[in-house]
Enzyme design. Sequence first.
Site: not given
Length: 187
Positions: A137-140
């Site tokens: 889950m690419p929060c970056h």
Amino acid sequence: MAEQSYVLFETALGACGIVWSARGVAGVQLPEKDAATTRARLRRRHPEAREAVPPSEIKEAMEAIVALLAGEPRDLTNIVVDDSAISDFNRRVYAIARKIPAGATMTYGEIAERLGDKTLSRAVGQAMGENPTPIIMPCHRVLAANGKSGGFSGAGGVVTKLKLLTIEGAEPNGPTLFDRLPLAKGP
């Protein structure tokens, strides 16, 4: 809570950890200063998890994460996440963020708008900080207003976030690592 297992695996950034249950990936631990510190942090977040040999679907997830962190384009949206311990609001935020492709970014405000209420920007930021499965889950890929980096709760903080974005070929409008370095003075 479903029984959880974990394993550490090497990536271009160092030892990562992955936690899984029968429902899917329940957690990802980004690298700390060494494998022992990564394991310790993972165990604090998932105290019931026991080290185990990963099943094939977890091995595939690990291989995809290794490839992505090595700079290879990979789509991680097919990795099943165990979201049973995630709030409904965070699930909705993560569903939007998971659709951001590598090399692209969105802002907290843009996600809030997609949720139907721009005033939810802070809540979106808080959800990003609570993300149990970074990379998957690419929060970056979620930035603050005007393309500024915003925060990052993983080891290394914003430096790690910018490193991940660089690996993926993203070009956020905000400051980069090089913007923080003093410029050399001429003779």
